[in-house]
Design an enzyme around this catalytic site. Structure first.
Site, short mmCIF file in Angstrom:
data_model
loop_
_atom_site.label_atom_id
_atom_site.label_comp_id
_atom_site.label_asym_id
_atom_site.label_seq_id
_atom_site.Cartn_x
_atom_site.Cartn_y
_atom_site.Cartn_z
N HIS A 1 68.90 48.11 29.11
CA HIS A 1 67.71 47.28 28.87
C HIS A 1 66.59 47.62 29.85
O HIS A 1 65.46 47.90 29.44
CB HIS A 1 68.10 45.80 29.00
CG HIS A 1 66.95 44.85 28.86
ND1 HIS A 1 66.74 44.11 27.72
CD2 HIS A 1 65.95 44.50 29.72
CE1 HIS A 1 65.66 43.36 27.88
NE2 HIS A 1 65.17 43.57 29.09
N GLU A 2 66.90 47.57 31.13
CA GLU A 2 65.85 47.80 32.13
C GLU A 2 65.32 49.22 32.06
O GLU A 2 64.13 49.46 32.30
CB GLU A 2 66.37 47.47 33.53
CG GLU A 2 66.73 46.01 33.74
CD GLU A 2 65.61 45.06 33.39
OE1 GLU A 2 64.42 45.43 33.56
OE2 GLU A 2 65.89 43.94 32.93
N HIS B 1 62.55 49.46 29.58
CA HIS B 1 61.24 49.18 30.19
C HIS B 1 60.71 50.42 30.91
O HIS B 1 59.52 50.75 30.82
CB HIS B 1 61.38 48.05 31.21
CG HIS B 1 61.47 46.68 30.63
ND1 HIS B 1 60.54 46.18 29.75
CD2 HIS B 1 62.36 45.67 30.84
CE1 HIS B 1 60.86 44.93 29.44
NE2 HIS B 1 61.96 44.61 30.08
#
Length: 707
Positions: A496-497, A500
């Site tokens: 997920h990170e 980003h």
């Protein structure tokens, strides 16, 4: 920070416990004894990365103040210019103002979030209202606004390129949203609100970090920790050798509740988390109440019924009604499924000899038993296949290579702010440099809870800058010599990170304020949530899920079990998310004349009114008293965005599945049409152009097991 609401407005955030860093802070603590401040001069390291061998904590105050003075002077010169307004002398000049301040704030924000200390805490407290005052000095400056407005009104005749036109429009909208059209008297009132809110936000984060640290639960009887492995027990040992210490995560539920067998221990740990900032020396109720009431007054002053209406401008949702409509469509199915799950868990409690009603501190423990019974899947079976560095390099990076052609090289020559931080240089498929990536994965007392991404250096063609990006997580740190083994949820967080991060790395903008993740809250989570999908993709999973001792690939049997259990506990997961999202919206749709006498009563009524309390064993993911996203960060009236973008990411993955899955062609198309576009196009148009139509909610409901 000027990027990523997601990732979060760190400049007003996070102070530290009093002595957590006195031994482990790598940054020099020596007093300044030289006129040279390395923060003021641009770094000579690769990509302009901050040189933590030279940066002293005491450098920040001087550099921030100088940066603010320089920006203020430039702004005054733009506003008071006798020349007619042009794009170059007004909009471009605004964009180029504050180079020093932005550079210093990027580093300052990183440290105050991930590795803070007393000195930074003091600077933070002093600077919070100053940052607010500077912003007001820009966006409430009528002379400056009139120059921007003049250009906006004749924008069609300026013949600007697409990105420059977008920049002009964004600045005009930012001025209007900030209150540029208010009367002089109301501008002064707004300034007082903004200054107070900045101080309160800082106070909330300081208090919450102290609450998290003070709320850690200490056990002196080893039998209380029955269910934990020897490795887990060793990692929890107090440094003085007296007992075991369980630190609090920022969420309501705590990871170890799944393993702890003693009900009294689970209850003690859960209540420590639940009450960490309620009735303790670090109580935040008065702070959050004042924040909510002041925000409501600010919304009214700016001409809106409530703060949420004002805040949702320039988002995909647009108005609170659309968010509540989303909630109303999900709550019945979510709570019904959670109720079914609760029934199964209650049956497991009775089957295993328990004679008590299911409570929140029981859920994870017995849910794990249900999962084992239904899917024959034990979390401890799969953790040996998820070693942190292997997941990162052979999973997260490997997926990026397959989709986008990205390769990496470890850099041990780049200084970091903590010994645990890893640094990698990323490259394009043709070998061209892409940027630097920092990974800071382990929890510590000097770090706030949660996980996030932000930039040390922002991409822009204007300054010929490539991005320097960091990811921060809070995984338990193993004892020396032991591997860092992750749960599958933690694996997903890493993907997920990095989603980003990819959004930031692929930025291809002229102007830094439009670059990368500088998009609306309810879009910024789309690239990150979408990237989670590759964690279980067969080709990726088999490449990284390797047993840390033997190197053997994860058996297909375990993969099948993970996939089959994918919809397990989704009623709970969605309900706790909806409860937190609803609390956020309830706090931020109060009227300006509302007086909240009791924060706990307000929270209870907010959950009851939306029927999110019907399954009593499912608490909100965050209670109001420790809801840092909305009271200490940039997600006020915006926590719904995780659900909003969940719809997008499942819809997007559905497109991939029907167009050949994980291929370079598909990855490049997503990069070209979305991930590289920053905020240069309307977000709805950007997504629809890529997707070929509007997003559909059905893939999300299917993934959640609600259809």
């Amino acid at each position: 920070m000027k990027k990523v609401f997601s990732v979060l407005l760190l400049t007003l955030m996070f102070s530290a416990c009093k002595d957590s860093n006195k031994k482990n802070n790598i940054i020099s603590q020596n007093s300044m004894n030289t006129n040279h401040n390395p923060l003021i001069a641009e770094s000579t390291l690769p990509y302009g990365a901050p040189d933590f061998t030279k940066i002293n904590n005491d450098h920040f105050r001087e550099a921030l103040l100088q940066g603010m003075d320089e920006k203020r002077e430039i702004i005054e010169n733009i506003a008071n210019s006798t020349e007619a307004a042009t794009f170059e002398n007004t909009i471009l000049a605004l964009e180029k103002s504050g180079v020093l301040l932005d550079r210093v704030r990027n580093v300052f924000s990183a440290l105050t979030g991930a590795h803070t200390n007393d000195t930074l805490q003091a600077v933070q407290e002093e600077m919070a209202p100053k940052f607010s005052e500077l912003r007001d000095a820009i966006y409430l400056n009528d002379t400056l606004f009139q120059r921007v407005k003049t250009l906006y009104e004749k924008r069609v005749s300026l013949n600007l390129d697409g990105e420059s036109l977008r920049l002009l429009e964004n600045y005009f909208e930012d001025f209007e949203i900030a209150g540029a059209n208010l009367s002089p008297e109301n501008k002064e009132i707004l300034k007082s609100y903004n200054s107070r809110l900045a101080t309160l936000s800082n106070t909330f984060n300081k208090t919450l970090l102290e609450a998290n640290n003070a709320g850690a639960v200490i056990f002196t009887d080893k039998s209380d920790l029955e269910g934990l492995s020897d490795t887990e027990l060793k990692s929890l040992e107090n440094k003085d050798g007296q007992g075991w210490k369980i630190a609090l995560q920022n969420t309501t539920q705590q990871p170890l509740l799944q393993s702890l067998k003693k009900r009294e221990t689970r209850e003690k740990l859960f209540k420590a988390a639940w009450l960490r900032a309620d009735g303790t020396a670090q109580d935040t109720k008065a702070v959050i109440t004042e924040i909510a009431e002041l925000r409501a007054k600010k919304g009214a002053l700016l001409g809106f019924l409530n703060y949420a209406e004002w805040s949702l401008q320039n988002t995909m949702a647009k108005v609170p009604e659309n968010i509540f409509e989303l909630f109303e469509g999900l709550v019945p199915s979510a709570t019904a499924k959670a109720g079914q799950e609760a029934k199964e868990i209650q049956e497991m409690i009775q089957k295993t000899g328990g004679d008590f009603a299911l409570a929140p501190w029981d859920w994870n423990h017995y849910a794990e038993m249900v999962r084992k019974a239904k899917y024959d899947l034990d979390e401890n079976q799969i953790k040996p296949y998820f070693e942190l560095k292997t997941v990162l390099e052979k999973g997260v990076f490997y997926a990026a290579e397959k989709l986008y052609g990205i390769t990496y090289k470890a850099r041990t020559d780049i200084p970091t702010y903590h010994e645990d931080v890893l640094v990698y240089e990323l490259f394009e498929e043709n070998g061209d440099p892409l940027g630097l990536f920092y990974g800071d994965f382990f929890s510590r007392p000097s770090k706030r809870g949660g996980a996030w991404m932000s930039n040390f250096v922002d991409q822009s063609k204007l300054y010929n800058k490539k991005p320097v990006i960091y990811n921060v997580c809070n995984y338990p740190k193993p004892v020396a010599g032991e591997p860092a083994l992750l749960t599958y949820d933690e694996v997903e967080t890493m993907f997920h990170e990095f989603g980003h991060a990819l959004h930031g790395f692929f930025a291809d903008q002229q102007y830094p304020s439009l670059s990368g993740t500088s998009v609306a809250r309810d879009f910024v989570e789309f690239p990150s949530q979408f990237n989670e999908n590759w964690a279980l993709y067969p080709e990726i999973l088999k490449n990284y899920a390797l047993h840390y001792k033997t190197g053997e690939q994860i058996p297909q049997e375990l993969i099948d079990k993970i996939k089959k259990s994918g919809t397990f506990n989704q009623g709970y997961s969605l309900t706790e998310n909806l409860a937190a999202s609803n609390l956020d919206m309830q706090w931020h749709t109060i009227g300006s004349d509302t007086k909240i006498e009791d924060a706990n009563a307000f929270e209870k009524e907010a959950l009851h009114a939306t029927k999110l309390d019907v399954v009593s064993a499912v608490p909100p993911r965050y209670r109001s008293t420790y809801f840092a996203h909305i009271f200490g960060s940039g997600y006020a009236a915006g926590y719904y965005s995780y659900l909003w973008t969940e719809m997008l990411h499942h819809d997007a993955y559905n497109w991939f599945e029907t167009h050949g899955g994980l291929t370079r062609e598909n990855g490049q198309r997503l990069r070209d049409m979305i991930l590289s576009r920053g905020n240069t196009l309307p977000l709805e148009k950007m997504y629809k152009d890529w997707r070929g139509g509007d997003p559909k909610i059905e893939p999300m409901l299917k993934a959640r097991g609600l259809q």
